[in-house]
Design an enzyme around this catalytic site. Structure first.
Site, short mmCIF file in Angstrom:
data_model
loop_
_atom_site.label_atom_id
_atom_site.label_comp_id
_atom_site.label_asym_id
_atom_site.label_seq_id
_atom_site.Cartn_x
_atom_site.Cartn_y
_atom_site.Cartn_z
N LYS A 103 1.58 3.48 2.25
CA LYS A 103 2.66 3.79 3.49
C LYS A 103 3.88 2.53 3.32
O LYS A 103 4.94 2.93 3.37
CB LYS A 103 1.76 3.29 4.56
CG LYS A 103 2.67 3.53 5.99
CD LYS A 103 1.79 3.06 7.20
CE LYS A 103 2.75 3.12 8.39
NZ LYS A 103 1.94 2.71 9.56
N GLU A 104 3.47 1.46 2.98
CA GLU A 104 4.63 0.49 2.67
C GLU A 104 5.59 0.81 1.81
O GLU A 104 6.71 0.82 1.69
CB GLU A 104 3.90 -0.98 2.55
CG GLU A 104 3.05 -1.76 3.82
CD GLU A 104 2.22 -2.64 3.30
OE1 GLU A 104 1.63 -3.37 4.14
OE2 GLU A 104 1.79 -2.78 2.15
N ASN B 158 0.81 -1.20 -0.02
CA ASN B 158 0.07 0.08 0.23
C ASN B 158 1.03 1.20 -0.05
O ASN B 158 2.11 1.11 0.13
CB ASN B 158 -0.89 -0.08 1.38
CG ASN B 158 -0.38 -0.22 2.56
OD1 ASN B 158 0.82 0.29 2.73
ND2 ASN B 158 -1.01 -0.95 3.42
N ASP C 164 -5.68 -7.94 1.54
CA ASP C 164 -5.94 -9.64 1.33
C ASP C 164 -6.90 -9.94 0.21
O ASP C 164 -6.62 -10.88 -0.48
CB ASP C 164 -6.76 -10.16 2.62
CG ASP C 164 -5.79 -10.22 3.87
OD1 ASP C 164 -4.49 -10.23 3.68
OD2 ASP C 164 -6.32 -10.49 4.97
#
Length: 309
Positions: free
Chosen positions: A212-213, A210, A280
């Site tokens: 942030k990652e 995402n 997921d």
């Protein structure tokens, strides 16, 4: 790889093909517990709401949720993970069986604490969450068993999903052996990453961070389209990935491919109160698509946009 005109009939055809897919899921399993109720007053003990619980439920979380999603799409799924021999582990194992997921490679390790997340929800709002977990790696014997199992089954499966929640099941050295083994058999490896572990995924087919990652990998604030593009292509090349998908919340998703091809797809706006498991869902649909030969662009369009009639 590329296709246009995603229609309902085409999606229906893809869903039928999912039934032929065999997918292995490696990662951290967890039990999600929910307590549902209403708030009618504030506690006299502290300035916090008192939730009058009217119902409760338990669901598969983490890698187990990915496996459940894949099974609901029609794929045949084997879950490869580790749980404890505690009450949460016993309940998780029961739910896995109830969902029709193959649990032959779900190792129950004595003394290990099964990750458990407890959410209290009132009037469709999450009031608080409590986590009971360990990030300790499984024992050496368990790790070798998991690695050996995955290398052994690679030739009989169509895709591998790695769902890394940072709870110890996914480990760098073993994962690199697994990625090399599966890719040597021309089998796709899809990774839902964990911050700090990105270099562990070198050589995978696709990873799905995402915002942030993705931002954490280079320490760059992704506050413009230009920065997304720069980081997306740089990460894909540095990690030797076939492609990279960044999920961007309400801004949709961006797919980065070889030859610096980029595809941006917006989302259909929907008001939600709980985004648990969104990542997921994305990787589950992608994996079902890869495993059944669905063109990549169509596979990741399916969960994010309504197809034309």
């Amino acid at each position: 790889m590329f296709s246009n005109g995603l229609t309902r009939d085409r999606v229906a055809g893809y869903l039928e093909r999912f039934a032929s897919a065999r997918v292995a899921v490696l990662g951290d399993v967890m039990l999600d517990r929910y307590f549902w109720g209403r708030v009618d007053r504030i506690s006299p003990e502290a300035p916090v709401p008192v939730v009058r619980v009217t119902g409760r439920s338990s669901r598969l979380g983490g890698a187990a949720n990915v496996a459940a999603n894949l099974h609901s799409l029609g794929a045949r799924v084997t879950l490869v993970s580790v749980a404890g021999d505690d009450a949460a582990g016993i309940e998780l194992e029961r739910l896995v069986k109830e969902h029709g997921i193959d649990d032959a490679a779900l190792v129950i390790e004595p003394g290990r604490h099964t990750t458990e997340k407890v959410r209290i929800i009132a009037q469709h709002q999450q009031v608080v969450r409590a986590d009971f977990e360990t990030a300790a790696a499984p024992g050496a014997g368990t790790r070798e068993r998991i690695t050996g199992e995955l290398l052994d089954i690679a030739g009989r499966f169509d895709a591998l999903v790695v769902s890394d929640y940072g709870k110890g099941v996914v480990e760098e050295e073993s994962l690199q052996r697994i990625i090399r083994g599966w890719r040597s058999k021309q089998k796709p490896v899809l990774v839902d990453p964990h911050i700090g572990h990105f270099r562990w995924y070198r050589g995978a087919t696709i990873i799905t961070p995402n915002t942030k990652e993705a931002s954490s990998f280079y320490g760059v604030d992704l506050d413009s389209q230009e920065k997304f593009t720069s980081v997306g292509f740089r990460m894909r090349e540095e990690l030797e990935l076939d492609s990279l998908l960044i999920t961007r919340g309400e801004e949709g998703m961006s797919l980065y491919l070889e030859d610096r091809k980029q595809i941006d797809i917006p989302t259909v706006a929907t008001e939600v109160y709980d985004v648990t498991g969104a990542g997921d869902t994305v990787i589950s649909v992608l994996a079902a698509g890869f495993a059944s030969g669905v063109p990549l662009v169509d596979a990741w369009l399916s969960p994010t946009r309504r197809p034309a009639k």
